[in-house]
Design a protein around this motif. Structure first.
Motif, PDB file in Angstrom:
ATOM      1  N   VAL A 135       5.979   3.737   2.263  1.00 23.00           N
ATOM      2  CA  VAL A 135       4.867   4.692   2.258  1.00 23.00           C
ATOM      3  C   VAL A 135       4.547   5.083   0.815  1.00 23.00           C
ATOM      4  CG1 VAL A 135       5.446   5.571   4.553  1.00 23.00           C
ATOM      5  CG2 VAL A 135       6.399   6.693   2.530  1.00 23.00           C
ATOM      6  N   GLN A 136       3.465   5.829   0.669  1.00 23.23           N
ATOM      7  CA  GLN A 136       3.018   6.238  -0.662  1.00 23.23           C
ATOM      8  C   GLN A 136       2.664   7.717  -0.641  1.00 23.23           C
ATOM      9  OE1 GLN A 136      -0.910   4.805  -2.121  1.00 23.23           O
ATOM     10  NE2 GLN A 136       0.251   3.853  -3.778  1.00 23.23           N
ATOM     11  N   ASP A 137       3.137   8.449  -1.658  1.00 20.81           N
ATOM     12  CA  ASP A 137       2.841   9.873  -1.699  1.00 20.81           C
ATOM     13  C   ASP A 137       1.473  10.136  -2.338  1.00 20.81           C
ATOM     14  OD1 ASP A 137       3.160   9.606  -4.435  1.00 20.81           O
ATOM     15  OD2 ASP A 137       5.032  10.726  -4.546  1.00 20.81           O
ATOM     16  N   GLN A 138       1.141  11.417  -2.497  1.00 22.74           N
ATOM     17  CA  GLN A 138      -0.167  11.788  -3.020  1.00 22.74           C
ATOM     18  C   GLN A 138      -0.360  11.380  -4.474  1.00 22.74           C
ATOM     19  OE1 GLN A 138       1.904  13.654  -1.334  1.00 22.74           O
ATOM     20  NE2 GLN A 138       0.838  14.382   0.496  1.00 22.74           N
ATOM     21  N   ASN A 139       0.739  11.122  -5.188  1.00 20.58           N
ATOM     22  CA  ASN A 139       0.659  10.717  -6.591  1.00 20.58           C
ATOM     23  C   ASN A 139       0.724   9.203  -6.773  1.00 20.58           C
ATOM     24  OD1 ASN A 139       0.608  13.457  -7.473  1.00 20.58           O
ATOM     25  ND2 ASN A 139       2.839  13.559  -7.238  1.00 20.58           N
ATOM     26  N   GLN A 165       0.765   8.020   2.960  1.00 19.95           N
ATOM     27  CA  GLN A 165       0.028   6.826   3.346  1.00 19.95           C
ATOM     28  C   GLN A 165       0.992   5.696   3.708  1.00 19.95           C
ATOM     29  OE1 GLN A 165      -3.617   5.949   3.327  1.00 19.95           O
ATOM     30  NE2 GLN A 165      -2.503   4.492   4.597  1.00 19.95           N
ATOM     31  N   VAL A 166       0.834   5.120   4.891  1.00 19.03           N
ATOM     32  CA  VAL A 166       1.650   3.972   5.290  1.00 19.03           C
ATOM     33  C   VAL A 166       1.061   2.718   4.651  1.00 19.03           C
ATOM     34  CG1 VAL A 166       2.565   2.636   7.206  1.00 19.03           C
ATOM     35  CG2 VAL A 166       2.235   5.099   7.452  1.00 19.03           C
ATOM     36  N   LEU A 167       1.891   1.932   3.985  1.00 21.41           N
ATOM     37  CA  LEU A 167       1.446   0.751   3.267  1.00 21.41           C
ATOM     38  C   LEU A 167       1.742  -0.521   4.045  1.00 21.41           C
ATOM     39  CD1 LEU A 167       2.671   1.650  -0.343  1.00 21.41           C
ATOM     40  CD2 LEU A 167       0.444   2.136   0.703  1.00 21.41           C
ATOM     41  N   ASP A 168       1.024  -1.596   3.690  1.00 23.41           N
ATOM     42  CA  ASP A 168       1.308  -2.891   4.294  1.00 23.41           C
ATOM     43  C   ASP A 168       2.264  -3.671   3.391  1.00 23.41           C
ATOM     44  OD1 ASP A 168      -0.184  -3.821   2.152  1.00 23.41           O
ATOM     45  OD2 ASP A 168      -1.832  -4.614   3.379  1.00 23.41           O
ATOM     46  N   SER A 169       2.484  -4.936   3.708  1.00 24.32           N
ATOM     47  CA  SER A 169       3.442  -5.743   2.951  1.00 24.32           C
ATOM     48  C   SER A 169       2.976  -6.032   1.528  1.00 24.32           C
ATOM     49  CB  SER A 169       3.706  -7.055   3.692  1.00 24.32           C
ATOM     50  OG  SER A 169       2.480  -7.735   3.944  1.00 24.32           O
ATOM     51  N   ASN A 170       1.701  -5.762   1.221  1.00 24.19           N
ATOM     52  CA  ASN A 170       1.175  -5.938  -0.135  1.00 24.19           C
ATOM     53  C   ASN A 170       0.945  -4.595  -0.832  1.00 24.19           C
ATOM     54  OD1 ASN A 170       0.946  -8.857  -0.062  1.00 24.19           O
ATOM     55  ND2 ASN A 170      -0.777  -8.583   1.351  1.00 24.19           N
ATOM     56  N   ASN A 171       1.565  -3.544  -0.283  1.00 21.88           N
ATOM     57  CA  ASN A 171       1.453  -2.187  -0.829  1.00 21.88           C
ATOM     58  C   ASN A 171       0.001  -1.684  -0.840  1.00 21.88           C
ATOM     59  OD1 ASN A 171       4.181  -1.933  -1.202  1.00 21.88           O
ATOM     60  ND2 ASN A 171       4.150  -2.445  -3.378  1.00 21.88           N
ATOM     61  N   ARG A 172      -0.756  -2.082   0.177  1.00 21.80           N
ATOM     62  CA  ARG A 172      -2.111  -1.578   0.354  1.00 21.80           C
ATOM     63  C   ARG A 172      -2.149  -0.654   1.570  1.00 21.80           C
ATOM     64  NH1 ARG A 172      -5.347  -7.142   0.677  1.00 21.80           N
ATOM     65  NH2 ARG A 172      -3.806  -7.286   2.352  1.00 21.80           N
ATOM     66  N   PRO A 173      -3.004   0.346   1.558  1.00 17.53           N
ATOM     67  CA  PRO A 173      -3.080   1.251   2.708  1.00 17.53           C
ATOM     68  C   PRO A 173      -3.483   0.511   3.979  1.00 17.53           C
ATOM     69  CG  PRO A 173      -4.213   2.167   0.799  1.00 17.53           C
ATOM     70  CD  PRO A 173      -3.894   0.750   0.457  1.00 17.53           C
ATOM     71  N   GLY A 218      12.585  14.934   0.085  1.00 18.06           N
ATOM     72  CA  GLY A 218      11.958  15.943   0.927  1.00 18.06           C
ATOM     73  C   GLY A 218      10.945  15.334   1.879  1.00 18.06           C
ATOM     74  N   GLU A 219      10.607  16.071   2.934  1.00 13.17           N
ATOM     75  CA  GLU A 219       9.611  15.669   3.927  1.00 13.17           C
ATOM     76  C   GLU A 219       9.951  14.333   4.583  1.00 13.17           C
ATOM     77  OE1 GLU A 219       5.888  15.922   1.743  1.00 13.17           O
ATOM     78  OE2 GLU A 219       5.646  17.987   2.415  1.00 13.17           O
ATOM     79  N   GLY A 220      11.243  14.062   4.725  1.00 13.13           N
ATOM     80  CA  GLY A 220      11.676  12.882   5.463  1.00 13.13           C
ATOM     81  C   GLY A 220      11.568  11.563   4.725  1.00 13.13           C
ATOM     82  N   VAL A 221      11.361  11.582   3.410  1.00 13.02           N
ATOM     83  CA  VAL A 221      11.232  10.338   2.656  1.00 13.02           C
ATOM     84  C   VAL A 221      12.320  10.261   1.578  1.00 13.02           C
ATOM     85  CG1 VAL A 221       8.745  10.231   3.052  1.00 13.02           C
ATOM     86  CG2 VAL A 221       9.615  11.304   0.970  1.00 13.02           C
ATOM     87  N   PHE A 222      12.564   9.027   1.129  1.00 14.98           N
ATOM     88  CA  PHE A 222      13.524   8.757   0.060  1.00 14.98           C
ATOM     89  C   PHE A 222      12.794   8.093  -1.101  1.00 14.98           C
ATOM     90  CE2 PHE A 222      15.867   8.702   4.008  1.00 14.98           C
ATOM     91  CZ  PHE A 222      17.057   9.339   3.727  1.00 14.98           C
TER      92      PHE A 222
END
Length: 293
Positions: A135-139, A165-173, A218-222
């Motif tokens: 996933v990707q954070d706001q930054n 944002q959940v990303l795909d295998s190419n790090n795209r939304p 935080g917020e369930g992510v590493f």
């Protein structure tokens, strides 16, 4: 005597940290994908005590070793898989992972312990790889999570429950083109076209070879500060990982174990508190009674 006060105070701080960790685990017992945290305590370095004031002609006798207290060194996450439960939401996903590794010394499959660790015959520590949603954070920073309770934004973007944002295998939304009801994903994470069944974007799943290098953000992510050192790679076709739609991974917290640990920390905290009260009374007598004699 003062040294005893410091040791008891260090013990109280350690047990307070242990208690707080147990409370955190209990508070997240129903949080999807949450991984239990265990507080690890370490002793301060021991010191060697020798008698002082002796003659230069006589060797100074050694009294022995003295322990200088304990401290809470770190909190380790347990990455054991939680229970996989069925869900009615098409945007709920779970990763069913059973990664295999071969012992380089014997060539046989490794049997990891409950914490996902294996120690080979030559003392090498090997950790069980774990799979995470990317996933990707706001930054714009890459993060990893086990919480697959996703949702869809107004513009069709697939988001985590906390808005990442959940990303795909190419790090795209990942962006949905159809309705949520027609949203279908196969076992390898590919989004299927609702009309033709053709594969589209693949949900980004990262395999982490050294999961104990992950840091809770935080917020369930590493987060991972050194992806290369942690052995981060994309999911391969031969990896024993399945993406299950309409399922969710529950927390792996063992509630009964955590309650016992919390009560044990409380009792140890009280014991150290009694020691401090004893030293306080002894110092009071030394200052106010012995000093008058």
């Amino acid at each position: 005597m003062i040294r005893g006060l410091y040791n008891a105070a260090a013990g109280m701080l350690t047990q307070e940290n242990r208690h707080d960790t147990a409370v955190q685990n209990l508070a997240n017992v129903n949080t999807p994908g949450y991984k239990q945290v265990n507080s690890v305590a370490r002793s301060f370095p021991e010191v060697l005590i020798s008698m002082m004031g002796g003659s230069s002609d006589v060797p100074t006798p050694t009294i022995g070793k003295l322990n200088t207290g304990v401290f809470a060194e770190e909190a380790l996450s347990l990455y054991q898989q939680g229970v996989i439960k069925a869900s009615s939401k098409p945007t709920d996903f779970a990763l069913v992972s059973d990664m295999e590794m071969t012992d380089p010394a014997t060539g046989q499959n490794i049997k990891f312990d409950g914490s996902g660790k294996f120690v080979s015959a030559n003392g090498e520590v090997i950790y069980k790889p774990e799979a995470f949603f990317t996933v990707q954070d706001q930054n714009g920073q890459i993060r990893y999570t086990k919480d697959g309770s996703f949702k869809v934004s107004t513009d069709g973007r697939l988001l985590t429950s906390t808005g990442y944002q959940v990303l795909d295998s190419n790090n795209r939304p990942i962006v949905l083109t159809g309705s949520v009801d027609s949203f279908k994903v196969d076992g390898q994470g590919y989004v299927l076209d609702p009309k033709t069944g053709a594969r589209g974007q693949q949900i980004g799943v990262s395999v982490v070879g050294q999961p104990y290098q992950m840091v809770r953000d935080g917020e369930g992510v590493f987060r991972i500060d050194d992806p290369q050192g942690a052995g981060v790679r994309l999911l391969a076709g031969n990896d024993r990982v399945e993406v299950r739609q309409n399922y969710i991974e529950t927390s792996n917290v063992n509630a009964s174990e955590v309650v016992v640990d919390m009560n044990t920390a409380l009792r140890a905290y009280e014991a150290n508190q009694k020691v401090i009260q004893f030293y306080d009374k002894s110092l009071d007598k030394a200052v106010n009674e012995v000093g008058r004699v």
